[in-house]
Design a protein around this motif. Structure first.
Motif, PDB file in Angstrom:
ATOM      1  N   ARG A   1      -7.824   2.874   3.261  1.00 58.59           N
ATOM      2  CA  ARG A   1      -8.203   2.394   1.980  1.00 58.59           C
ATOM      3  C   ARG A   1      -7.472   2.406   0.879  1.00 58.59           C
ATOM      4  O   ARG A   1      -7.146   1.643   0.051  1.00 58.59           O
ATOM      5  CB  ARG A   1      -9.592   3.059   1.698  1.00 58.59           C
ATOM      6  N   MET A   2      -6.543   3.632   0.813  1.00 57.83           N
ATOM      7  CA  MET A   2      -5.436   3.684  -0.212  1.00 57.83           C
ATOM      8  C   MET A   2      -4.415   2.680  -0.319  1.00 57.83           C
ATOM      9  O   MET A   2      -3.734   2.365  -1.168  1.00 57.83           O
ATOM     10  CB  MET A   2      -4.830   5.329  -0.365  1.00 57.83           C
TER      11      MET A   2
ATOM     12  N   TRP B   1      -9.517   7.270   4.570  1.00 61.37           N
ATOM     13  CA  TRP B   1      -9.148   6.949   2.869  1.00 61.37           C
ATOM     14  C   TRP B   1      -7.860   6.634   2.835  1.00 61.37           C
ATOM     15  O   TRP B   1      -7.321   6.120   1.916  1.00 61.37           O
ATOM     16  CB  TRP B   1      -9.498   8.280   2.464  1.00 61.37           C
TER      17      TRP B   1
ATOM     18  N   CYS C   1      -5.174   0.149  -2.805  1.00 64.75           N
ATOM     19  CA  CYS C   1      -4.718   0.367  -4.148  1.00 64.75           C
ATOM     20  C   CYS C   1      -3.351   0.674  -4.614  1.00 64.75           C
ATOM     21  O   CYS C   1      -3.120   0.908  -5.852  1.00 64.75           O
ATOM     22  CB  CYS C   1      -5.743   1.723  -4.298  1.00 64.75           C
TER      23      CYS C   1
ATOM     24  N   GLU D   1     -11.680   6.375  -3.956  1.00 61.62           N
ATOM     25  CA  GLU D   1     -10.285   6.973  -3.591  1.00 61.62           C
ATOM     26  C   GLU D   1      -9.674   8.138  -4.210  1.00 61.62           C
ATOM     27  O   GLU D   1      -9.400   8.948  -3.631  1.00 61.62           O
ATOM     28  CB  GLU D   1      -9.340   5.865  -3.496  1.00 61.62           C
TER      29      GLU D   1
END
Length: 80
Positions: A58-59, A55, A62, A31
């Protein structure tokens, strides 16, 4: 643009660069590699700019590792 304005822009660019470096250190390597920029806006939100929609998605998994409670994720493709 006066010299004071140029100096202000340089300081802001450096602040954003340092904030991006600090945020990258908190992220998983994959990431972090796709993080284009990170900066706190006037509203106190951490704005993360990713290089692709995948991305950015996906972030979202996080953001719990980041110091700000309010996070906004944007996509701006590199070189585009």
């Amino acid at each position: 643009m006066g010299q004071g304005s140029l100096a202000d822009l340089k300081r802001e660019a450096e602040r954003r660069r340092m904030e991006t470096v600090a945020i990258r250190r908190l992220l998983p390597a994959e990431e972090a590699a796709h993080l284009v920029n990170a900066a706190t806006n006037a509203a106190g939100e951490l704005v993360l700019v990713m290089d692709a929609p995948a991305w950015a998605a996906r972030m979202r998994y996080c953001v719990g590792a980041l110091p700000n409670r309010k996070v906004r994720i944007l996509v701006v493709p590199r070189g585009g």
